[in-house]
Design a protein around this motif. Structure first.
Motif, PDB file in Angstrom:
ATOM      1  N   UNK A  78       0.810  -1.205   0.000  1.00 24.11           N
ATOM      2  CA  UNK A  78       0.000   0.000   0.000  1.00 24.11           C
ATOM      3  C   UNK A  78       0.852   1.267   0.000  1.00 24.11           C
ATOM      4  N   UNK A  79       0.200   2.403  -0.262  1.00 24.31           N
ATOM      5  CA  UNK A  79       0.918   3.685  -0.293  1.00 24.31           C
ATOM      6  C   UNK A  79       0.585   4.467   0.978  1.00 24.31           C
ATOM      7  N   UNK A  80       1.602   4.841   1.693  1.00 19.85           N
ATOM      8  CA  UNK A  80       1.386   5.614   2.915  1.00 19.85           C
ATOM      9  C   UNK A  80       1.481   7.096   2.566  1.00 19.85           C
ATOM     10  N   UNK A  81       0.439   7.830   2.945  1.00 21.85           N
ATOM     11  CA  UNK A  81       0.388   9.255   2.638  1.00 21.85           C
ATOM     12  C   UNK A  81      -0.056   9.979   3.906  1.00 21.85           C
ATOM     13  N   UNK A  82       0.907  10.491   4.650  1.00 20.46           N
ATOM     14  CA  UNK A  82       0.585  11.119   5.930  1.00 20.46           C
ATOM     15  C   UNK A  82      -0.057  10.093   6.846  1.00 20.46           C
ATOM     16  N   UNK A  83      -1.255  10.419   7.326  1.00 19.44           N
ATOM     17  CA  UNK A  83      -1.916   9.506   8.259  1.00 19.44           C
ATOM     18  C   UNK A  83      -2.732   8.432   7.538  1.00 19.44           C
ATOM     19  N   UNK A  84      -2.758   8.506   6.208  1.00 16.77           N
ATOM     20  CA  UNK A  84      -3.589   7.579   5.448  1.00 16.77           C
ATOM     21  C   UNK A  84      -2.730   6.504   4.775  1.00 16.77           C
ATOM     22  N   UNK A  85      -3.207   5.258   4.830  1.00 15.53           N
ATOM     23  CA  UNK A  85      -2.555   4.207   4.043  1.00 15.53           C
ATOM     24  C   UNK A  85      -3.531   3.716   2.989  1.00 15.53           C
ATOM     25  N   UNK A  86      -3.122   3.822   1.741  1.00 11.50           N
ATOM     26  CA  UNK A  86      -3.963   3.367   0.637  1.00 11.50           C
ATOM     27  C   UNK A  86      -3.650   1.916   0.329  1.00 11.50           C
ATOM     28  N   UNK A  87      -4.676   1.065   0.357  1.00  6.03           N
ATOM     29  CA  UNK A  87      -4.430  -0.354   0.089  1.00  6.03           C
ATOM     30  C   UNK A  87      -4.992  -0.775  -1.258  1.00  6.03           C
ATOM     31  N   UNK A  88      -5.563   0.160  -1.996  1.00  2.43           N
ATOM     32  CA  UNK A  88      -5.965  -0.174  -3.376  1.00  2.43           C
ATOM     33  C   UNK A  88      -5.714   1.010  -4.290  1.00  2.43           C
ATOM     34  N   UNK A  89      -5.382   0.694  -5.527  1.00  3.72           N
ATOM     35  CA  UNK A  89      -4.987   1.727  -6.468  1.00  3.72           C
ATOM     36  C   UNK A  89      -6.119   2.683  -6.794  1.00  3.72           C
ATOM     37  N   UNK A  90      -7.348   2.164  -6.824  1.00  5.05           N
ATOM     38  CA  UNK A  90      -8.471   3.032  -7.170  1.00  5.05           C
ATOM     39  C   UNK A  90      -8.556   4.241  -6.223  1.00  5.05           C
ATOM     40  N   UNK A  91      -8.562   3.986  -4.941  1.00  8.69           N
ATOM     41  CA  UNK A  91      -8.665   5.087  -3.970  1.00  8.69           C
ATOM     42  C   UNK A  91      -7.500   6.066  -4.130  1.00  8.69           C
ATOM     43  N   UNK A  92      -6.306   5.507  -4.250  1.00 10.37           N
ATOM     44  CA  UNK A  92      -5.125   6.367  -4.345  1.00 10.37           C
ATOM     45  C   UNK A  92      -5.194   7.211  -5.614  1.00 10.37           C
ATOM     46  N   UNK A  93      -5.641   6.596  -6.706  1.00  6.20           N
ATOM     47  CA  UNK A  93      -5.712   7.320  -7.967  1.00  6.20           C
ATOM     48  C   UNK A  93      -6.765   8.427  -7.912  1.00  6.20           C
ATOM     49  N   UNK A  94      -7.943   8.083  -7.433  1.00  8.90           N
ATOM     50  CA  UNK A  94      -9.001   9.089  -7.366  1.00  8.90           C
ATOM     51  C   UNK A  94      -8.580  10.237  -6.430  1.00  8.90           C
ATOM     52  N   UNK A  95      -7.947   9.885  -5.322  1.00  6.50           N
ATOM     53  CA  UNK A  95      -7.523  10.936  -4.394  1.00  6.50           C
ATOM     54  C   UNK A  95      -6.385  11.790  -4.956  1.00  6.50           C
ATOM     55  N   UNK A  96      -5.598  11.247  -5.859  1.00  6.09           N
ATOM     56  CA  UNK A  96      -4.580  12.065  -6.517  1.00  6.09           C
ATOM     57  C   UNK A  96      -5.280  13.179  -7.305  1.00  6.09           C
ATOM     58  N   UNK A  97      -6.388  12.826  -7.938  1.00  7.67           N
ATOM     59  CA  UNK A  97      -7.169  13.843  -8.645  1.00  7.67           C
ATOM     60  C   UNK A  97      -7.783  14.843  -7.656  1.00  7.67           C
ATOM     61  N   UNK A  98      -8.351  14.330  -6.579  1.00  8.17           N
ATOM     62  CA  UNK A  98      -8.993  15.236  -5.610  1.00  8.17           C
ATOM     63  C   UNK A  98      -7.962  16.225  -5.047  1.00  8.17           C
ATOM     64  N   UNK A  99      -6.756  15.730  -4.791  1.00  4.85           N
ATOM     65  CA  UNK A  99      -5.688  16.630  -4.322  1.00  4.85           C
ATOM     66  C   UNK A  99      -5.331  17.662  -5.396  1.00  4.85           C
TER      67      UNK A  99
END
Ligand SMILES: *[C@@H]1O[C@H](CO)[C@@H](O)[C@H](O)[C@H]1NC(C)=O
Ligand SMILES: *[C@@H]1O[C@H](CO)[C@@H](O)[C@H](O)[C@H]1NC(C)=O
Ligand SMILES: *[C@@H]1O[C@H](CO)[C@@H](O)[C@H](O)[C@H]1NC(C)=O
Length: 478
Positions: A226-247
Motif C-alpha cells: 500500500x501507499x502511505x500518505x501522511x496519516x492515510x494508508x492506501x491499500x488499493x490503487x483506485x482510492x489512491x488514484x481518485x484521491x490524486x485527482x482530488x488533491x
C-alpha cells in the motif's frame, strides 16, 4: 415524538433521493459488427437495476430505445467532431437541437453531455488539445441558448493520465505538466457552470504496462504494498488514484468540484491478466467498495460510477492491446460472463439478454486433410484475423491452449461468423470447410453469430465488398 418522525421522514426521503441520484451506471459502446438490438440492451440494463448509461455518441437507434426507459443518460460527442464544434457555434447549436433537445422532448432523460472521449491521451499526440475547450464552451453556449443548461451538464471524460503524482503519494497530485494550464482552464469552466469532472481509472492498464506492479494493489482486498500518505494508508490503487485527482483539484482551488468515475472495469480476455477470475474479483470488489458509501479518504461520500463496459465490442481498435475487445460484463450475444452482484436485483446476479436470435449451428474450420506446410495457410490466416477477431488466441487467453489446427480453425470461424455464415466466407483457398460439430473446447468458445437487425446491413455490405475485392485481388495475382 412528532418531530422525531418528521425528521426521520425527511432523512428517509433524503436517503431515497440520494439512492436515486447515485446508483451504478454502465458504458454502452457500439463498436461491434453485430450489435444487439437497442431495445434488448435497454431491457437488460433495466432488469439488472442499472440506473444510468453512458454513451459515446448519439446514435439514433440507441437514443430512441432509451425513450421513457427511466435510465439517466450521459450522451457522448466523439473526438472527431470536436474540431467543427470548436469553430462553429452553429454546429454546436445544431448538435444540441438534433441530438439533445429532440430526444429530451421525446422522453430521454439526458443528464450529461460528454464532450470528447479521453481527448488528451498521450497516444493522440496532442491532436485535440486546441479543440476540446472551445468545443466544450460552444456546447455549453448551445445548452444555454436551448434553455437546457440547468438540466443538462457538460463534462469531458478524461483518462487518469491527465494528472499524476511525482512521489506516488496522492497528496503530491497535480495535473500533467504539459497540459496543466489547459486542465485548469477546463476545470474552472466546469466549476463556473456547476458541471462535473469525469475521470476514467484503470488499474488493469497499470498491471498491463508494468510487470512489477503489485497485483493485489489493483484489487480491493488489501495489499502489502500500500501507499502511505501522511496519516492515510492506501491499500488499493483506485482510492489512491481518485484521491490524486482530488488533491490536484483541491490544490488548484477546486476542492468541491463533483467527480464522476466515467469508466472503471477489467477485461476478460486477450492478455494474461485479462481473465474471468480477475474481472470478477475487480468488479465485485469495486461494487462492494462503493456500496459502503464511504468513498475515498479525500472524498468520503458516495461514488458515482459507470462500469466499463456492458457488452464486448469486436470492432474496437486493438492498438492499445488485444484485451480492448473484451471489457464487457456481457459477451457479444448478451450472456453474463461471470457472477456479479450489483446490489440492485433480488437474485444478486446479472440477468441475461432476452430473445437473442442466432444464425445456424454451423462453424467454419480448417479441413482435416490440409497439410500444415501448405504455403497458402499463412496468408489466409492473416486475412481472417485482420478482418475478424483473433484476440482470444495467444498466451494465457481463453483459446491459448488450442493446437495449430485449432488456431487456424478459430481464425476461419471468426471470419465466417462475422460475415453472417456466408459460404464465400468459408472458402479460404479451399482450405476450409463448414461443420455442424461445435469445435469449442474448455474455455475456448467458437461463437455463432447473432442475427443482425436491419440497422446494420450497411456493415454486412461493407464486409461483403472487402471480401469480393480480395477475391478479385487473388484473381489478379494468379
Ligand atoms: C448527432 O449525433 C450523431 C452521432 O454521434 C452524429 O453522427 C451527428 O452528426 C450528430 N448530429 C449533428 C447535427 O451534429
Ligand atoms: C502519434 O505519433 C506516433 C509517433 O510519431 C505515431 O506512430 C502515431 O501514429 C501518432 N498517433 C496519432 C493518433 O496521430
Ligand atoms: C495460436 O495463435 C496465437 C496468436 O497468433 C499464437 O500466439 C500461438 O502461438 C498459436 N498457437 C499455436 C499452437 O500455434
Amino acid at each position: 415524538m412528532g418531530w422525531v418522525s418528521i425528521v426521520a421522514g425527511v432523512i428517509c426521503s433524503l436517503l431515497i433521493l440520494i439512492d436515486r441520484v447515485s446508483g451504478i451506471g454502465a458504458n454502452w459502446g457500439t463498436q461491434t459488427s453485430h450489435p444487439l438490438p437497442p431495445d434488448t440492451v435497454v431491457q437488460m440494463l433495466k432488469e439488472n437495476g442499472f440506473q444510468k448509461v453512458k454513451l459515446f455518441d448519439a446514435e439514433e437507434g440507441t437514443m430512441n430505445a432509451l425513450r421513457k426507459s427511466g435510465l439517466e443518460v450521459m450522451v457522448g460527442i466523439p473526438n472527431d467532431m470536436l474540431a467543427v464544434l470548436a469553430t462553429s457555434m452553429n454546429a454546436a447549436n445544431t448538435w444540441v437541437s438534433t441530438n439533445l433537445s429532440a430526444y429530451i422532448n421525446d422522453g430521454v432523460h439526458i443528464r450529461y453531455v460528454a464532450v470528447g472521449n479521453e481527448p488528451f491521451l498521450q497516444t493522440y499526440n496532442g491532436s485535440f488539445l486546441q479543440t476540446t475547450f472551445p468545443a466544450l464552451q460552444n456546447i455549453q453556449g448551445a445548452l444555454i441558448k436551448a434553455g437546457l443548461s440547468n438540466q443538462v451538464k457538460v463534462t469531458v471524460p478524461l483518462n487518469a493520465d491527465v494528472y499524476n503524482s511525482p512521489s506516488g503519494r496522492p497528496s503530491d497530485g497535480d495535473f500533467r505538466s504539459d497540459i496543466r494550464d489547459l486542465m485548469l482552464t477546463i476545470v474552472k469552466f466546469l466549476s463556473d457552470n456547476a458541471a462535473v469532472f469525469t475521470v476514467n481509472i484503470y488499474p488493469f492498464i497499470s498491471l498491463y504496462s508494468d510487470s512489477n506492479f503489485p497485483v493485489d494493489y489493483a484489487f480491493f482486498e488489501g495489499s502489502s504494498s500500500g501507499v502511505v500518505d501522511g496519516s492515510v494508508t492506501y491499500s488499493n490503487m483506485f482510492d489512491a488514484n481518485l484521491d490524486t485527482l482530488i488533491w490536484a483539484l483541491k490544490k488548484n482551488g477546486f476542492a468541491n468540484l463533483p467527480v464522476i468515475v466515467g469508466e472503471i472495469g477489467w477485461p476478460t480476455d486477450g492478455d494474461a491478466n485479462a481473465n474471468i477470475q480477475y474481472a470478477q474479483r475487480f468488479n465485485q470488489g469495486f461494487m462492494n467498495h462503493i456500496s459502503t458509501g464511504q468513498g475515498t479518504p479525500m472524498r468520503p461520500e458516495l461514488i458515482d460510477a459507470y462500469l466499463f463496459s456492458l457488452i464486448d465490442e469486436d470492432e474496437k481498435s486493438i492498438q492499445p492491446g488485444n484485451f480492448e475487445r473484451h471489457w464487457g460484463l456481457y459477451t457479444y450475444d448478451g450472456w453474463p460472463k461471470y457472477q456479479l452482484n450489483l446490489g440492485t436485483t433480488k437474485t444478486g446476479s446479472l440477468v441475461r439478454a432476452k430473445n437473442i436470435q442466432y444464425l445456424d449451428k454451423t462453424w467454419c474450420v480448417l479441413k482435416p486433410s490440409v497439410n500444415l506446410d501448405n504455403s497458402k495457410l499463412a496468408a489466409t490466416i492473416s486475412y481472417a484475423c485482420a478482418n475478424a477477431d483473433c484476440t482470444s488466441l495467444g498466451y494465457k487467453t481463453s483459446c491459448g491452449d488450442l493446437d495449430v489446427q485449432g488456431n487456424i480453425s478459430y481464425a476461419f470461424n471468426s471470419y465466417y461468423q462475422k460475415n453472417d455464415q456466408d459460404d464465400v466466407a468459408c472458402g479460404f483457398e479451399n482450405l476450409a470447410t463448414t461443420t455442424n460439430k461445435d469445435p469449442s473446447t474448455g474455455t475456448c468458445r467458437f461463437g455463432i453469430m447473432i442475427i443482425a437487425d436491419s440497422g446494420i446491413s450497411r456493415q454486412i455490405e461493407y464486409h461483403g465488398a472487402s471480401l469480393l475485392s480480395s477475391v478479385l485481388l487473388l484473381f489478379l495475382t494468379l
